[in-house]
Scaffold this active site. Structure first.
Site, PDB file in Angstrom:
ATOM      1  N   ASN A 182      -3.662   9.134   4.706  1.00 39.74           N
ATOM      2  CA  ASN A 182      -2.502   8.254   4.895  1.00 39.74           C
ATOM      3  C   ASN A 182      -2.393   7.743   6.329  1.00 39.74           C
ATOM      4  OD1 ASN A 182      -1.403   8.196   2.286  1.00 39.74           O
ATOM      5  ND2 ASN A 182      -0.423  10.196   2.574  1.00 39.74           N
ATOM      6  N   HIS A 230      -5.525  -5.979  -3.220  1.00 46.56           N
ATOM      7  CA  HIS A 230      -6.394  -6.260  -2.066  1.00 46.56           C
ATOM      8  C   HIS A 230      -6.571  -7.755  -1.821  1.00 46.56           C
ATOM      9  CE1 HIS A 230      -8.228  -1.943  -2.473  1.00 46.56           C
ATOM     10  NE2 HIS A 230      -7.041  -1.949  -1.897  1.00 46.56           N
ATOM     11  N   HIS A 277       0.453   4.688  -2.391  1.00 45.46           N
ATOM     12  CA  HIS A 277       0.212   6.035  -1.866  1.00 45.46           C
ATOM     13  C   HIS A 277       1.406   6.960  -2.090  1.00 45.46           C
ATOM     14  CE1 HIS A 277      -3.664   5.712   0.606  1.00 45.46           C
ATOM     15  NE2 HIS A 277      -3.632   4.703  -0.246  1.00 45.46           N
ATOM     16  N   ARG A 314       0.834  -1.205   0.000  1.00 46.92           N
ATOM     17  CA  ARG A 314       0.000   0.000   0.000  1.00 46.92           C
ATOM     18  C   ARG A 314       0.869   1.256   0.000  1.00 46.92           C
ATOM     19  NH1 ARG A 314      -4.038   2.431   4.181  1.00 46.92           N
ATOM     20  NH2 ARG A 314      -5.487   3.500   2.772  1.00 46.92           N
ATOM     21  N   ASP A 334      -2.649 -14.042  -4.481  1.00 52.73           N
ATOM     22  CA  ASP A 334      -3.198 -14.948  -5.493  1.00 52.73           C
ATOM     23  C   ASP A 334      -4.344 -14.240  -6.208  1.00 52.73           C
ATOM     24  OD1 ASP A 334      -5.106 -14.823  -3.538  1.00 52.73           O
ATOM     25  OD2 ASP A 334      -4.972 -16.916  -2.923  1.00 52.73           O
ATOM     26  N   ASP A 368      -9.043  -9.858   1.962  1.00 54.26           N
ATOM     27  CA  ASP A 368      -9.441 -11.082   1.270  1.00 54.26           C
ATOM     28  C   ASP A 368      -9.871 -12.086   2.332  1.00 54.26           C
ATOM     29  OD1 ASP A 368      -9.556 -13.574   0.089  1.00 54.26           O
ATOM     30  OD2 ASP A 368      -7.633 -13.413  -0.954  1.00 54.26           O
TER      31      ASP A 368
HETATM   32  C1  HEM Z   1      -8.449   1.564  -6.730  1.00 55.67           C
HETATM   33  C2  HEM Z   1      -8.719   2.234  -5.658  1.00 55.67           C
HETATM   34  C3  HEM Z   1      -8.310   1.858  -4.273  1.00 55.67           C
HETATM   35  C4  HEM Z   1      -8.969   2.199  -3.152  1.00 55.67           C
HETATM   36  C5  HEM Z   1     -10.235   3.019  -3.066  1.00 55.67           C
HETATM   37  C6  HEM Z   1      -8.254   1.623  -2.043  1.00 55.67           C
HETATM   38  C7  HEM Z   1      -8.622   1.757  -0.723  1.00 55.67           C
HETATM   39  C8  HEM Z   1      -8.065   1.069   0.327  1.00 55.67           C
HETATM   40  C9  HEM Z   1      -8.518   1.122   1.682  1.00 55.67           C
HETATM   41  C10 HEM Z   1      -9.663   1.977   2.205  1.00 55.67           C
HETATM   42  C11 HEM Z   1      -7.766   0.274   2.401  1.00 55.67           C
HETATM   43  C12 HEM Z   1      -7.897  -0.029   3.894  1.00 55.67           C
HETATM   44  C13 HEM Z   1      -7.219   1.030   4.717  1.00 55.67           C
HETATM   45  C14 HEM Z   1      -7.526   0.807   6.167  1.00 55.67           C
HETATM   46  O1  HEM Z   1      -8.707   0.879   6.523  1.00 55.67           O
HETATM   47  O2  HEM Z   1      -6.603   0.570   6.946  1.00 55.67           O
HETATM   48  C15 HEM Z   1      -6.829  -0.330   1.503  1.00 55.67           C
HETATM   49  C16 HEM Z   1      -5.908  -1.261   1.872  1.00 55.67           C
HETATM   50  C17 HEM Z   1      -4.922  -1.721   1.031  1.00 55.67           C
HETATM   51  N1  HEM Z   1      -4.701  -1.293  -0.266  1.00 55.67           N
HETATM   52 FE1  HEM Z   1      -5.964  -0.239  -1.405  1.00 55.67          FE
HETATM   53  N2  HEM Z   1      -7.171   0.941  -2.501  1.00 55.67           N
HETATM   54  C18 HEM Z   1      -7.145   1.068  -3.872  1.00 55.67           C
HETATM   55  C19 HEM Z   1      -6.175   0.567  -4.704  1.00 55.67           C
HETATM   56  C20 HEM Z   1      -5.017  -0.035  -4.275  1.00 55.67           C
HETATM   57  C21 HEM Z   1      -3.855  -0.276  -5.084  1.00 55.67           C
HETATM   58  C22 HEM Z   1      -3.708   0.152  -6.542  1.00 55.67           C
HETATM   59  C23 HEM Z   1      -2.954  -0.899  -4.299  1.00 55.67           C
HETATM   60  C24 HEM Z   1      -1.550  -1.349  -4.614  1.00 55.67           C
HETATM   61  C25 HEM Z   1      -1.093  -1.612  -5.793  1.00 55.67           C
HETATM   62  C26 HEM Z   1      -3.562  -1.090  -3.003  1.00 55.67           C
HETATM   63  C27 HEM Z   1      -3.012  -1.778  -1.959  1.00 55.67           C
HETATM   64  C28 HEM Z   1      -3.613  -1.952  -0.738  1.00 55.67           C
HETATM   65  C29 HEM Z   1      -3.122  -2.866   0.274  1.00 55.67           C
HETATM   66  C30 HEM Z   1      -1.966  -3.838   0.132  1.00 55.67           C
HETATM   67  C31 HEM Z   1      -3.934  -2.706   1.395  1.00 55.67           C
HETATM   68  C32 HEM Z   1      -3.776  -3.398   2.738  1.00 55.67           C
HETATM   69  C33 HEM Z   1      -2.903  -2.517   3.616  1.00 55.67           C
HETATM   70  C34 HEM Z   1      -2.467  -3.163   4.907  1.00 55.67           C
HETATM   71  O3  HEM Z   1      -2.628  -4.359   5.089  1.00 55.67           O
HETATM   72  O4  HEM Z   1      -1.926  -2.428   5.761  1.00 55.67           O
HETATM   73  N3  HEM Z   1      -4.799  -0.521  -3.021  1.00 55.67           N
HETATM   74  N4  HEM Z   1      -7.019   0.185   0.245  1.00 55.67           N
HETATM   75 CA    CA Z   2      -5.300 -13.685  -1.325  1.00 55.58          CA
END
Ligand code: HEM
Ligand code: CA
Ligand code: CA
Length: 329
Positions: free
Chosen positions: A96, A194, A71, A67, A256, A248
């Site tokens: 952030n 995700h 960002h 993530r 995966d 997931d």
């Molecule tokens: C397309 C629009 C996207 C939206 C609206 C979005 C939104 C979010 C939100 C709201 C969370 C949870 C944050 C929390 O509550 O702690 C999240 C988690 C995450 N996002 Fe996205 N995301 C998007 C795209 C992406 C992209 C493009 C990537 C990376 C290439 C990504 C990677 C991740 C990862 C790995 C997590 C888990 C973070 C953790 O475990 O600490 N996301 N995202």
């Molecule tokens: Ca998975």
């Protein structure tokens, strides 16, 4: 004689190409594979070891690192602007608040400052660390070019206009991605991130409601009701704001194609995930990805390469920070 005539020009051609190549590396400054081959041969190894050891003691690290690159790259390009600490920097924006993994980047940087002082950028460490994080949890192992330089600008008010929110419509998401040179295809592929990681209840809590007797009312009909019940149990109204659930629900620790299968069964956690299935422009791609993990992995390689190239600073732009948390000046 004829053979010699064939061989000789070939050698000249090769050495000319490598001179042009080196010249291009130094002056025009685009990213290149193995940028640190001469200046810091152990750079990629140090990052991989740091990511791997920190992930084995804290399994939440791969998600955080993945993530973090997203960002970082969407605000001022992939330049480690998100690492800068201080008043009013990107880190201080509520968008952030739940981004993490900074300490992993800093510890790789500390080692690299001992081995090759002032050489490896924080921006490259972030990109390599995200790449390695994916590989460590079972995703595709890919080569990425390096040579990014660290930015000098980090302003909280730049965050909101550039990153995406779960409430976005498909058109809003497409728009934010295309502003970064990323396509509709990249949006669907990169959302596959995700497949790992976690989210706080507040990121999806508005998709359903719980009455005083604990009965569920679905607000967002794109959400499977038994999945919503599970989420409600994990995130009761009384839940602390620190509670997190898996992005997931099936294989949260594995990179995966399960994310796409989840979408097909209406188990996308965020509204922005579900949107990929309900939109006519992306539904077929979601189905193809759910049916073919090799296709997902191959596409991930391409889209991740594009993500990690967004707005990069190279050549004599920016600087190589000595510590990722602050600019050198
Ligand atoms: C397309 C629009 C996207 C939206 C609206 C979005 C939104 C979010 C939100 C709201 C969370 C949870 C944050 C929390 O509550 O702690 C999240 C988690 C995450 N996002 Fe996205 N995301 C998007 C795209 C992406 C992209 C493009 C990537 C990376 C290439 C990504 C990677 C991740 C990862 C790995 C997590 C888990 C973070 C953790 O475990 O600490 N996301 N995202
Ligand atoms: Ca998975
Ligand atoms: Ca940035």
């Amino acid at each position: 004689m004829e053979k010699r005539a064939m061989v000789f020009p070939f050698h000249i051609a090769v050495s000319c190409l490598s001179i042009i190549f080196l010249f291009a590396t130094c002056v025009s400054g685009s990213l290149v594979f193995n940028f640190y081959a001469a200046s810091c041969p152990s750079a990629e190894l140090v990052v991989r070891d740091t990511v791997s050891s920190s992930s084995s003691s804290d399994p939440s690290i791969p998600g955080k690192l993945l993530r973090l690159i997203f960002h970082d790259c969407f605000v001022e390009g992939c330049d480690a602007s998100l690492m800068l600490q201080g008043n009013n920097t990107e880190q201080s924006d509520p968008g952030n608040r739940s981004v993490g993994g900074f300490s992993v980047i800093e510890s790789a940087k500390r080692v690299l400052e001992v081995l090759c002082p002032g050489t490896v950028s924080c921006a490259d460490i972030i990109a390599l660390a995200a790449r390695d994080a994916v590989g460590i949890v079972g995703g595709p192992v890919i080569q990425i070019p390096t040579g990014r330089r660290d930015g000098m600008v980090s302003i909280a008010s730049n965050v909101r206009p550039n990153i995406l929110d779960t409430s976005f419509t498909m058109d809003e998401m497409i728009n934010r991605f295309s502003n970064k040179g990323l396509s509709l295809f990249d949006l669907v592929i990169l959302s596959g991130a995700h497949t790992i990681g976690t989210a706080h209840c507040s990121s999806f809590r508005d998709r359903f409601q719980e009455d005083s007797r604990g009965k569920l009312t679905l607000i967002d009909k794109a959400l499977d009701s038994s999945y919503a019940e599970e989420l409600m149990k994990e995130c009761p109204l009384s839940a602390s704001p620190f509670v997190q659930v898996n992005n997931d629900p099936e294989t949260s620790m594995v990179f995966d194609n399960q994310y796409y299968t989840n979408l097909l069964t209406n188990k996308g956690l965020f509204q922005s995930d579900s949107a990929l299935l309900s939109d006519n422009r992306t539904r077929k791609l979601v189905e193809d990805l759910a049916n073919d993990q090799d296709f997902f992995f191959q596409s991930w390689g391409q889209s991740f390469l594009k993500l990690t190239s967004v707005g990069v600073k190279t050549g004599d732009e920016g600087e190589i920070r000595l510590s990722c948390a602050s600019t050198n000046a």
